[in-house]
Design a protein around this motif. Sequence first.
Motif, PDB file in Angstrom:
ATOM      1  N   ILE A   1       0.857  -1.178   0.000  1.00 56.96           N
ATOM      2  CA  ILE A   1       0.000   0.000   0.000  1.00 56.96           C
ATOM      3  C   ILE A   1       0.893   1.229   0.000  1.00 56.96           C
ATOM      4  O   ILE A   1       1.741   1.385   0.875  1.00 56.96           O
ATOM      5  CB  ILE A   1      -0.933   0.030   1.220  1.00 56.96           C
ATOM      6  CG1 ILE A   1      -1.841  -1.197   1.235  1.00 56.96           C
ATOM      7  CG2 ILE A   1      -1.759   1.308   1.226  1.00 56.96           C
ATOM      8  CD1 ILE A   1      -2.666  -1.338   2.485  1.00 56.96           C
ATOM      9  N   ASP A   2       0.692   2.092  -0.985  1.00 58.90           N
ATOM     10  CA  ASP A   2       1.417   3.360  -1.064  1.00 58.90           C
ATOM     11  C   ASP A   2       0.486   4.476  -0.617  1.00 58.90           C
ATOM     12  O   ASP A   2      -0.680   4.506  -0.988  1.00 58.90           O
ATOM     13  CB  ASP A   2       1.865   3.652  -2.496  1.00 58.90           C
ATOM     14  CG  ASP A   2       2.971   2.727  -2.960  1.00 58.90           C
ATOM     15  OD1 ASP A   2       3.836   2.374  -2.138  1.00 58.90           O
ATOM     16  OD2 ASP A   2       2.962   2.363  -4.147  1.00 58.90           O
ATOM     17  N   LEU A   3       1.015   5.402   0.166  1.00 63.70           N
ATOM     18  CA  LEU A   3       0.284   6.583   0.599  1.00 63.70           C
ATOM     19  C   LEU A   3       0.990   7.800   0.032  1.00 63.70           C
ATOM     20  O   LEU A   3       2.187   7.995   0.252  1.00 63.70           O
ATOM     21  CB  LEU A   3       0.237   6.665   2.131  1.00 63.70           C
ATOM     22  CG  LEU A   3      -0.364   7.938   2.719  1.00 63.70           C
ATOM     23  CD1 LEU A   3      -1.828   8.100   2.302  1.00 63.70           C
ATOM     24  CD2 LEU A   3      -0.226   7.922   4.231  1.00 63.70           C
ATOM     25  N   VAL A   4       0.241   8.611  -0.707  1.00 63.69           N
ATOM     26  CA  VAL A   4       0.783   9.814  -1.319  1.00 63.69           C
ATOM     27  C   VAL A   4      -0.114  10.983  -0.908  1.00 63.69           C
ATOM     28  O   VAL A   4      -1.333  10.908  -1.081  1.00 63.69           O
ATOM     29  CB  VAL A   4       0.784   9.693  -2.862  1.00 63.69           C
ATOM     30  CG1 VAL A   4       1.294  10.963  -3.504  1.00 63.69           C
ATOM     31  CG2 VAL A   4       1.578   8.493  -3.306  1.00 63.69           C
ATOM     32  N   TYR A   5       0.492  12.025  -0.349  1.00 64.66           N
ATOM     33  CA  TYR A   5      -0.303  13.194  -0.004  1.00 64.66           C
ATOM     34  C   TYR A   5       0.544  14.446  -0.122  1.00 64.66           C
ATOM     35  O   TYR A   5       1.751  14.412   0.089  1.00 64.66           O
ATOM     36  CB  TYR A   5      -0.918  13.070   1.400  1.00 64.66           C
ATOM     37  CG  TYR A   5       0.078  12.963   2.522  1.00 64.66           C
ATOM     38  CD1 TYR A   5       0.430  14.088   3.250  1.00 64.66           C
ATOM     39  CD2 TYR A   5       0.658  11.744   2.854  1.00 64.66           C
ATOM     40  CE1 TYR A   5       1.347  14.001   4.284  1.00 64.66           C
ATOM     41  CE2 TYR A   5       1.574  11.652   3.888  1.00 64.66           C
ATOM     42  CZ  TYR A   5       1.909  12.780   4.597  1.00 64.66           C
ATOM     43  OH  TYR A   5       2.825  12.698   5.611  1.00 64.66           O
TER      44      TYR A   5
ATOM     45  N   ALA B   1      -4.234   8.257  -2.171  1.00 61.86           N
ATOM     46  CA  ALA B   1      -3.720   9.598  -2.470  1.00 61.86           C
ATOM     47  C   ALA B   1      -4.666  10.644  -1.894  1.00 61.86           C
ATOM     48  O   ALA B   1      -5.886  10.511  -2.005  1.00 61.86           O
ATOM     49  CB  ALA B   1      -3.571   9.794  -3.974  1.00 61.86           C
ATOM     50  N   VAL B   2      -4.093  11.665  -1.269  1.00 68.77           N
ATOM     51  CA  VAL B   2      -4.860  12.780  -0.718  1.00 68.77           C
ATOM     52  C   VAL B   2      -4.312  14.053  -1.342  1.00 68.77           C
ATOM     53  O   VAL B   2      -3.103  14.303  -1.315  1.00 68.77           O
ATOM     54  CB  VAL B   2      -4.731  12.855   0.819  1.00 68.77           C
ATOM     55  CG1 VAL B   2      -5.552  14.016   1.369  1.00 68.77           C
ATOM     56  CG2 VAL B   2      -5.139  11.542   1.470  1.00 68.77           C
ATOM     57  N   GLN B   3      -5.216  14.856  -1.900  1.00 71.58           N
ATOM     58  CA  GLN B   3      -4.821  16.121  -2.522  1.00 71.58           C
ATOM     59  C   GLN B   3      -5.782  17.211  -2.087  1.00 71.58           C
ATOM     60  O   GLN B   3      -6.937  16.940  -1.747  1.00 71.58           O
ATOM     61  CB  GLN B   3      -4.843  16.007  -4.041  1.00 71.58           C
ATOM     62  CG  GLN B   3      -3.877  14.968  -4.576  1.00 71.58           C
ATOM     63  CD  GLN B   3      -4.018  14.784  -6.073  1.00 71.58           C
ATOM     64  OE1 GLN B   3      -5.121  14.668  -6.591  1.00 71.58           O
ATOM     65  NE2 GLN B   3      -2.895  14.753  -6.764  1.00 71.58           N
ATOM     66  N   GLN B   4      -5.325  18.448  -2.129  1.00 70.88           N
ATOM     67  CA  GLN B   4      -6.150  19.596  -1.797  1.00 70.88           C
ATOM     68  C   GLN B   4      -6.018  20.615  -2.906  1.00 70.88           C
ATOM     69  O   GLN B   4      -4.917  20.854  -3.405  1.00 70.88           O
ATOM     70  CB  GLN B   4      -5.705  20.196  -0.456  1.00 70.88           C
ATOM     71  CG  GLN B   4      -6.587  21.288   0.081  1.00 70.88           C
ATOM     72  CD  GLN B   4      -6.185  22.676  -0.413  1.00 70.88           C
ATOM     73  OE1 GLN B   4      -5.088  22.899  -0.914  1.00 70.88           O
ATOM     74  NE2 GLN B   4      -7.098  23.603  -0.298  1.00 70.88           N
ATOM     75  N   ASN B   5      -7.164  21.181  -3.309  1.00 70.00           N
ATOM     76  CA  ASN B   5      -7.149  22.176  -4.368  1.00 70.00           C
ATOM     77  C   ASN B   5      -8.372  23.072  -4.228  1.00 70.00           C
ATOM     78  O   ASN B   5      -9.499  22.582  -4.266  1.00 70.00           O
ATOM     79  CB  ASN B   5      -7.130  21.503  -5.747  1.00 70.00           C
ATOM     80  CG  ASN B   5      -6.892  22.485  -6.867  1.00 70.00           C
ATOM     81  OD1 ASN B   5      -6.398  23.603  -6.652  1.00 70.00           O
ATOM     82  ND2 ASN B   5      -7.245  22.081  -8.071  1.00 70.00           N
TER      83      ASN B   5
END
Length: 109
Positions: free
Chosen positions: A2-6, A43-47
């Motif tokens: 499991i890869d976590l990208v944020y 993946a967690v992103q903010q925009n």
Amino acid sequence: DIDLVYDTDPNLKPMQVHHVLEIVQESLSNTLRHARARSAKIAVQQNNGLVTLSIEDNGRGFSPQEIQSGYGLRPIRDRARLIGGQIEIDSTPGKGAKIKLTLSEEKSS
């Protein structure tokens, strides 16, 4: 694996954090129980005040008919609705699955 990208530390209410974590847990549980996946990516992103969480696996996928009837997707949809979020589910047999949650970030005062 499991890869976590944020790339953000989103500003969410405690209730939103609780439900987001439950969505991740249910999604990964579905991956382990049904998908026969070898890997998953979170993946967690903010925009522009929106937070996007995606959980994607390289498992066996499922057909659109199964989206409506099973795989623990109802609790995921219910939790997203409780926190004002939107869920998108994309899967094709043999091509894995992706669950994407989009919700508004808590406004800073």
